[in-house]
Design a protein around this motif. Structure first.
Motif, PDB file in Angstrom:
ATOM      1  N   SER A   9      18.660 -28.059 -28.856  1.00 20.85           N
ATOM      2  CA  SER A   9      18.510 -26.676 -29.294  1.00 20.85           C
ATOM      3  C   SER A   9      18.204 -26.597 -30.779  1.00 20.85           C
ATOM      4  CB  SER A   9      19.816 -25.880 -29.080  1.00 20.85           C
ATOM      5  OG  SER A   9      20.254 -25.919 -27.763  1.00 20.85           O
ATOM      6  N   VAL A  10      17.464 -25.567 -31.158  1.00 18.62           N
ATOM      7  CA  VAL A  10      17.361 -25.153 -32.549  1.00 18.62           C
ATOM      8  C   VAL A  10      18.195 -23.877 -32.624  1.00 18.62           C
ATOM      9  CG1 VAL A  10      15.846 -24.317 -34.377  1.00 18.62           C
ATOM     10  CG2 VAL A  10      15.079 -26.160 -32.862  1.00 18.62           C
ATOM     11  N   VAL A  11      19.176 -23.851 -33.521  1.00 23.18           N
ATOM     12  CA  VAL A  11      20.114 -22.738 -33.622  1.00 23.18           C
ATOM     13  C   VAL A  11      19.927 -22.055 -34.967  1.00 23.18           C
ATOM     14  CG1 VAL A  11      22.540 -22.061 -33.576  1.00 23.18           C
ATOM     15  CG2 VAL A  11      21.751 -23.999 -32.171  1.00 23.18           C
ATOM     16  N   ILE A  12      19.723 -20.743 -34.933  1.00 19.28           N
ATOM     17  CA  ILE A  12      19.507 -19.968 -36.148  1.00 19.28           C
ATOM     18  C   ILE A  12      20.657 -18.985 -36.322  1.00 19.28           C
ATOM     19  CG2 ILE A  12      17.967 -18.355 -37.334  1.00 19.28           C
ATOM     20  CD1 ILE A  12      15.672 -19.586 -35.644  1.00 19.28           C
ATOM     21  N   ASP A  13      21.357 -19.085 -37.449  1.00 18.23           N
ATOM     22  CA  ASP A  13      22.416 -18.127 -37.768  1.00 18.23           C
ATOM     23  C   ASP A  13      21.790 -16.813 -38.209  1.00 18.23           C
ATOM     24  OD1 ASP A  13      24.164 -20.164 -37.255  1.00 18.23           O
ATOM     25  OD2 ASP A  13      24.835 -20.411 -39.317  1.00 18.23           O
ATOM     26  N   CYS A  14      22.413 -15.694 -37.800  1.00 11.09           N
ATOM     27  CA  CYS A  14      21.862 -14.376 -38.124  1.00 11.09           C
ATOM     28  C   CYS A  14      22.930 -13.311 -37.918  1.00 11.09           C
ATOM     29  CB  CYS A  14      20.638 -14.094 -37.261  1.00 11.09           C
ATOM     30  SG  CYS A  14      20.958 -14.128 -35.485  1.00 11.09           S
ATOM     31  N   ASP A  37      28.107 -11.624 -27.226  1.00 16.37           N
ATOM     32  CA  ASP A  37      28.052 -10.923 -28.510  1.00 16.37           C
ATOM     33  C   ASP A  37      27.752 -11.846 -29.691  1.00 16.37           C
ATOM     34  OD1 ASP A  37      28.594  -8.554 -27.246  1.00 16.37           O
ATOM     35  OD2 ASP A  37      30.741  -8.574 -27.720  1.00 16.37           O
ATOM     36  N   GLU A  38      28.052 -13.127 -29.554  1.00 14.28           N
ATOM     37  CA  GLU A  38      27.912 -14.051 -30.679  1.00 14.28           C
ATOM     38  C   GLU A  38      26.834 -15.109 -30.493  1.00 14.28           C
ATOM     39  OE1 GLU A  38      31.633 -15.645 -31.900  1.00 14.28           O
ATOM     40  OE2 GLU A  38      32.559 -13.682 -32.076  1.00 14.28           O
ATOM     41  N   TRP A  39      26.172 -15.142 -29.331  1.00 18.57           N
ATOM     42  CA  TRP A  39      25.224 -16.233 -29.049  1.00 18.57           C
ATOM     43  C   TRP A  39      24.189 -15.760 -28.044  1.00 18.57           C
ATOM     44  CZ3 TRP A  39      25.385 -21.263 -30.975  1.00 18.57           C
ATOM     45  CH2 TRP A  39      24.542 -22.198 -30.363  1.00 18.57           C
ATOM     46  N   VAL A  40      22.923 -16.043 -28.308  1.00 18.70           N
ATOM     47  CA  VAL A  40      21.840 -15.769 -27.360  1.00 18.70           C
ATOM     48  C   VAL A  40      20.951 -17.006 -27.291  1.00 18.70           C
ATOM     49  CG1 VAL A  40      19.873 -14.288 -26.781  1.00 18.70           C
ATOM     50  CG2 VAL A  40      21.871 -13.298 -27.917  1.00 18.70           C
ATOM     51  N   CYS A  51      18.206 -20.895 -30.012  1.00 20.82           N
ATOM     52  CA  CYS A  51      19.454 -20.141 -29.917  1.00 20.82           C
ATOM     53  C   CYS A  51      19.726 -19.378 -31.204  1.00 20.82           C
ATOM     54  CB  CYS A  51      20.615 -21.086 -29.640  1.00 20.82           C
ATOM     55  SG  CYS A  51      20.410 -22.103 -28.176  1.00 20.82           S
ATOM     56  N   PHE A  52      20.462 -18.284 -31.065  1.00 19.77           N
ATOM     57  CA  PHE A  52      20.795 -17.412 -32.184  1.00 19.77           C
ATOM     58  C   PHE A  52      22.297 -17.198 -32.179  1.00 19.77           C
ATOM     59  CE2 PHE A  52      16.607 -16.831 -30.615  1.00 19.77           C
ATOM     60  CZ  PHE A  52      15.845 -16.932 -31.759  1.00 19.77           C
ATOM     61  N   GLN A  53      22.928 -17.507 -33.304  1.00 21.37           N
ATOM     62  CA  GLN A  53      24.377 -17.471 -33.432  1.00 21.37           C
ATOM     63  C   GLN A  53      24.785 -16.420 -34.453  1.00 21.37           C
ATOM     64  OE1 GLN A  53      26.945 -21.190 -33.566  1.00 21.37           O
ATOM     65  NE2 GLN A  53      26.664 -20.782 -35.743  1.00 21.37           N
ATOM     66  N   ALA A  54      25.786 -15.614 -34.102  1.00 23.12           N
ATOM     67  CA  ALA A  54      26.259 -14.564 -34.999  1.00 23.12           C
ATOM     68  C   ALA A  54      26.852 -15.157 -36.271  1.00 23.12           C
ATOM     69  CB  ALA A  54      27.303 -13.700 -34.302  1.00 23.12           C
ATOM     70  N   ALA A  55      26.404 -14.638 -37.394  1.00 23.03           N
ATOM     71  CA  ALA A  55      26.931 -14.994 -38.709  1.00 23.03           C
ATOM     72  C   ALA A  55      27.067 -13.683 -39.475  1.00 23.03           C
ATOM     73  CB  ALA A  55      26.000 -15.957 -39.426  1.00 23.03           C
ATOM     74  N   PRO A  56      28.209 -12.999 -39.328  1.00 23.24           N
ATOM     75  CA  PRO A  56      28.374 -11.668 -39.923  1.00 23.24           C
ATOM     76  C   PRO A  56      28.124 -11.599 -41.425  1.00 23.24           C
ATOM     77  CG  PRO A  56      30.191 -12.169 -38.437  1.00 23.24           C
ATOM     78  CD  PRO A  56      29.386 -13.430 -38.584  1.00 23.24           C
ATOM     79  N   ASP A  57      28.416 -12.668 -42.142  1.00 23.15           N
ATOM     80  CA  ASP A  57      28.210 -12.680 -43.593  1.00 23.15           C
ATOM     81  C   ASP A  57      26.893 -13.344 -43.977  1.00 23.15           C
ATOM     82  OD1 ASP A  57      30.663 -11.439 -43.963  1.00 23.15           O
ATOM     83  OD2 ASP A  57      31.731 -13.348 -44.053  1.00 23.15           O
ATOM     84  N   HIS A  58      25.973 -13.393 -43.025  1.00 26.27           N
ATOM     85  CA  HIS A  58      24.682 -14.050 -43.249  1.00 26.27           C
ATOM     86  C   HIS A  58      23.962 -13.490 -44.477  1.00 26.27           C
ATOM     87  CE1 HIS A  58      20.829 -15.878 -42.374  1.00 26.27           C
ATOM     88  NE2 HIS A  58      20.279 -14.704 -42.513  1.00 26.27           N
TER      89      HIS A  58
END
Length: 126
Positions: A9-14, A37-40, A51-58
């Motif tokens: 996977s390539v995972v991008i925080d956002c 809610d935290e991962w797509v 993949c996209f991972q929740a990073a609230p303080d991004h």
């Protein structure tokens, strides 16, 4: 050439994984195969996922300003975490001091430039 691992996977925080996944899904034509809610996760049915991972303080990168570098990490699938760990340490990786879970089926490392990546066994985060 035989590698230590296979790309997973390539995972991008956002800040908003669903919104960013919708953008990239439209861009590359891939479908959502998993989300909460935290991962797509997006896939075209192949072995590699986006993949996209929740990073609230991004804080978004301001490329190429080194004060605000690009942000992502790679997940690669392995058959045996212990054997793969020994192999990546031998080629220059460093095991990260923070390991989110000992039962999660993955471990976090830093590449020689300090970028994080994870070794994952089947089922971890799928």
């Amino acid at each position: 050439m035989s590698g230590i691992a296979r790309m997973r996977s390539v995972v991008i925080d956002c800040p908003d994984p669903k919104a960013l996944a919708e953008f990239y899904g439209a861009l590359v034509g891939w479908d959502v195969i998993n989300q909460d809610d935290e991962w797509v996760t997006l896939s075209d049915g192949g072995q590699v996922r986006l993949c996209f991972q929740a990073a609230p303080d991004h804080k978004p990168p301001i490329w190429p300003d080194p004060e605000h570098p690009q942000q992502f990490h790679l997940d690669v699938r392995v058959d045996d975490l212990d054997k793969a760990e020994a192999a990546v340490l031998e080629i220059g990786a460093v095991k990260h001091g923070h390991q989110p879970s000992t039962e999660g089926g993955f471990r976090v490392y830093l590449d020689p430039a300090g970028h994080p990546f994870c070794l994952c066994v089947a089922g971890a985060g799928d």
